[in-house]
Scaffold this motif. Structure first.
Motif, PDB file in Angstrom:
ATOM      1  N   LEU A 162       0.916  -1.076   0.109  1.00 38.68           N
ATOM      2  CA  LEU A 162      -0.022  -0.110  -0.122  1.00 38.68           C
ATOM      3  C   LEU A 162       0.836   1.252  -0.065  1.00 38.68           C
ATOM      4  O   LEU A 162       2.053   1.111   0.194  1.00 38.68           O
ATOM      5  CB  LEU A 162      -0.799   0.062   1.009  1.00 38.68           C
ATOM      6  CG  LEU A 162      -1.945  -0.924   1.286  1.00 38.68           C
ATOM      7  CD1 LEU A 162      -2.585  -0.985   2.545  1.00 38.68           C
ATOM      8  CD2 LEU A 162      -3.040  -0.736   0.319  1.00 38.68           C
ATOM      9  N   VAL A 212      -1.371  -5.679  12.811  1.00 40.26           N
ATOM     10  CA  VAL A 212      -1.832  -4.651  11.500  1.00 40.26           C
ATOM     11  C   VAL A 212      -3.244  -4.325  12.041  1.00 40.26           C
ATOM     12  O   VAL A 212      -3.995  -5.048  12.585  1.00 40.26           O
ATOM     13  CB  VAL A 212      -2.260  -5.556  10.358  1.00 40.26           C
ATOM     14  CG1 VAL A 212      -2.808  -4.560   9.098  1.00 40.26           C
ATOM     15  CG2 VAL A 212      -0.848  -6.099   9.512  1.00 40.26           C
ATOM     16  N   PHE A 243      -6.651  -2.082  11.395  1.00 38.80           N
ATOM     17  CA  PHE A 243      -7.357  -1.303  10.447  1.00 38.80           C
ATOM     18  C   PHE A 243      -8.200  -0.384  11.291  1.00 38.80           C
ATOM     19  O   PHE A 243      -8.658  -0.620  12.276  1.00 38.80           O
ATOM     20  CB  PHE A 243      -8.228  -2.385  10.094  1.00 38.80           C
ATOM     21  CG  PHE A 243      -7.576  -3.312   9.151  1.00 38.80           C
ATOM     22  CD1 PHE A 243      -7.294  -3.113   7.483  1.00 38.80           C
ATOM     23  CD2 PHE A 243      -7.041  -4.396   9.624  1.00 38.80           C
ATOM     24  CE1 PHE A 243      -6.422  -4.272   6.853  1.00 38.80           C
ATOM     25  CE2 PHE A 243      -6.488  -5.459   8.781  1.00 38.80           C
ATOM     26  CZ  PHE A 243      -6.264  -5.245   7.512  1.00 38.80           C
ATOM     27  N   ILE A 248       1.646  -1.778  12.079  1.00 45.64           N
ATOM     28  CA  ILE A 248       1.416  -1.026  10.815  1.00 45.64           C
ATOM     29  C   ILE A 248      -0.142  -0.687  10.917  1.00 45.64           C
ATOM     30  O   ILE A 248      -1.247  -1.504  11.206  1.00 45.64           O
ATOM     31  CB  ILE A 248       1.259  -2.298   9.422  1.00 45.64           C
ATOM     32  CG1 ILE A 248       2.846  -2.571   9.541  1.00 45.64           C
ATOM     33  CG2 ILE A 248       1.013  -1.212   8.251  1.00 45.64           C
ATOM     34  CD1 ILE A 248       2.900  -3.717   8.464  1.00 45.64           C
ATOM     35  N   VAL A 255      -3.311   0.404   9.116  1.00 49.38           N
ATOM     36  CA  VAL A 255      -3.903   0.536   7.686  1.00 49.38           C
ATOM     37  C   VAL A 255      -5.262   1.318   7.871  1.00 49.38           C
ATOM     38  O   VAL A 255      -6.152   1.070   8.576  1.00 49.38           O
ATOM     39  CB  VAL A 255      -4.361  -0.805   7.301  1.00 49.38           C
ATOM     40  CG1 VAL A 255      -4.956  -0.949   5.787  1.00 49.38           C
ATOM     41  CG2 VAL A 255      -3.219  -1.603   7.130  1.00 49.38           C
ATOM     42  N   ASN A 256      -5.226   2.590   7.304  1.00 51.11           N
ATOM     43  CA  ASN A 256      -6.439   3.464   7.399  1.00 51.11           C
ATOM     44  C   ASN A 256      -7.159   3.168   6.148  1.00 51.11           C
ATOM     45  O   ASN A 256      -7.010   2.932   4.980  1.00 51.11           O
ATOM     46  CB  ASN A 256      -6.065   4.871   7.206  1.00 51.11           C
ATOM     47  CG  ASN A 256      -7.070   5.775   7.338  1.00 51.11           C
ATOM     48  OD1 ASN A 256      -7.502   6.063   6.056  1.00 51.11           O
ATOM     49  ND2 ASN A 256      -7.587   6.038   8.248  1.00 51.11           N
ATOM     50  N   LEU A 271      -0.466   3.339   6.669  1.00 51.67           N
ATOM     51  CA  LEU A 271      -0.638   2.784   5.108  1.00 51.67           C
ATOM     52  C   LEU A 271      -2.177   3.167   4.794  1.00 51.67           C
ATOM     53  O   LEU A 271      -3.028   3.049   5.797  1.00 51.67           O
ATOM     54  CB  LEU A 271      -0.425   1.522   4.835  1.00 51.67           C
ATOM     55  CG  LEU A 271       1.068   0.810   5.368  1.00 51.67           C
ATOM     56  CD1 LEU A 271       1.298  -0.643   4.916  1.00 51.67           C
ATOM     57  CD2 LEU A 271       2.056   1.767   4.938  1.00 51.67           C
ATOM     58  N   ASP A 291      -5.465   2.497   2.478  1.00 52.66           N
ATOM     59  CA  ASP A 291      -6.228   1.361   1.793  1.00 52.66           C
ATOM     60  C   ASP A 291      -7.476   2.232   1.200  1.00 52.66           C
ATOM     61  O   ASP A 291      -8.626   1.552   1.852  1.00 52.66           O
ATOM     62  CB  ASP A 291      -6.509   0.210   2.689  1.00 52.66           C
ATOM     63  CG  ASP A 291      -6.871  -0.875   2.082  1.00 52.66           C
ATOM     64  OD1 ASP A 291      -7.005  -0.861   0.733  1.00 52.66           O
ATOM     65  OD2 ASP A 291      -7.608  -1.850   2.632  1.00 52.66           O
ATOM     66  N   ASN A 293     -10.316  -0.356  -0.092  1.00 50.95           N
ATOM     67  CA  ASN A 293     -10.471  -1.339   0.942  1.00 50.95           C
ATOM     68  C   ASN A 293     -10.136  -2.612   0.603  1.00 50.95           C
ATOM     69  O   ASN A 293     -10.821  -3.582   1.018  1.00 50.95           O
ATOM     70  CB  ASN A 293     -12.177  -1.008   1.300  1.00 50.95           C
ATOM     71  CG  ASN A 293     -12.255  -0.100   2.154  1.00 50.95           C
ATOM     72  OD1 ASN A 293     -11.607   0.241   2.946  1.00 50.95           O
ATOM     73  ND2 ASN A 293     -13.382   0.684   1.984  1.00 50.95           N
ATOM     74  N   VAL A 330      -7.382  -4.430   1.027  1.00 55.79           N
ATOM     75  CA  VAL A 330      -6.651  -5.213   2.103  1.00 55.79           C
ATOM     76  C   VAL A 330      -7.633  -5.549   3.070  1.00 55.79           C
ATOM     77  O   VAL A 330      -7.710  -6.628   3.543  1.00 55.79           O
ATOM     78  CB  VAL A 330      -5.398  -4.315   2.558  1.00 55.79           C
ATOM     79  CG1 VAL A 330      -4.883  -5.223   3.573  1.00 55.79           C
ATOM     80  CG2 VAL A 330      -4.134  -4.173   1.383  1.00 55.79           C
ATOM     81  N   SER A 331      -8.364  -4.474   3.418  1.00 58.95           N
ATOM     82  CA  SER A 331      -9.363  -4.891   4.524  1.00 58.95           C
ATOM     83  C   SER A 331     -10.284  -5.926   4.065  1.00 58.95           C
ATOM     84  O   SER A 331     -10.757  -6.622   5.098  1.00 58.95           O
ATOM     85  CB  SER A 331     -10.233  -3.484   5.008  1.00 58.95           C
ATOM     86  OG  SER A 331     -10.891  -3.032   3.893  1.00 58.95           O
TER      87      SER A 331
END
Length: 167
Positions: free
Chosen positions: A37, A57, A59, A89, A91-92, A114, A116, A119, A121-122
């Motif tokens: 990302l 990670v 989110f 990490i 992840v937004n 990072l 996203d 979405n 990765v989510s």
């Protein structure tokens, strides 16, 4: 007749809980989906660059109150366990980067964030609640998933992180 219907409903509900639990458990134990990302700080970042470390990670989204409540605690964990081979990490999942930058200007964190926005990765991690945290062991396998946040949840994270660091 009413008792019979209630018993059938109760059994169906129990079966649904068992199936849901099995589906939840199926998310752990396997390899963490790979991703690359854009980092909020610029450039690209990939999960693979942290192979050999214990990785959490997280989110999160700017509109999520529990996410904002959890972030300073996550940052403390990151700083505390980073020397032992741990990384975190963020992840937004927001669509717009300016909102992320504005929030982090008010509540800065030292761990990488990072983006996203699509979405992807989510979705790969089956994130259905904000915040959601996934802890990955040094081999790249998912070992723990936590959805939501309540004060005190960070203690469970730390227990899991310490355990995986020792492995």
């Amino acid at each position: 007749m009413h008792n019979f219907t209630a018993k059938i409903f109760k059994r169906a509900a129990c079966a649904a809980i068992i199936v849901a639990s099995a589906a939840f458990a199926a998310d752990t134990g396997g390899p963490a989906p790979a991703f690359t990302l854009t980092a909020l700080s610029g450039g690209q970042a990939a999960l693979s660059q942290y192979k050999g470390q214990v990785v959490l990670v997280n989110f999160w989204a700017t509109w999520c109150g529990p996410c904002q409540q959890e972030m300073p605690l996550l940052d403390q964990m990151y700083k505390k366990y980073k020397p032992a081979g741990f990384t975190l990490i963020g992840v937004n999942v927001d669509k717009e980067e300016p909102a992320v930058k504005e929030l982090l200007a008010r509540k800065p964190v030292s761990f990488p964030v990072l983006l996203d926005p699509a979405n992807q990765v989510s979705k790969a991690y089956h994130v259905d609640e904000m915040p959601s945290s996934v802890i990955i062991d040094r081999k790249g396998d998912i070992r723990y998933i936590h959805r939501g946040y309540r004060p005190g949840d960070e203690n469970e994270y730390q227990d899991r992180i310490r355990q995986l660091i020792r492995e």
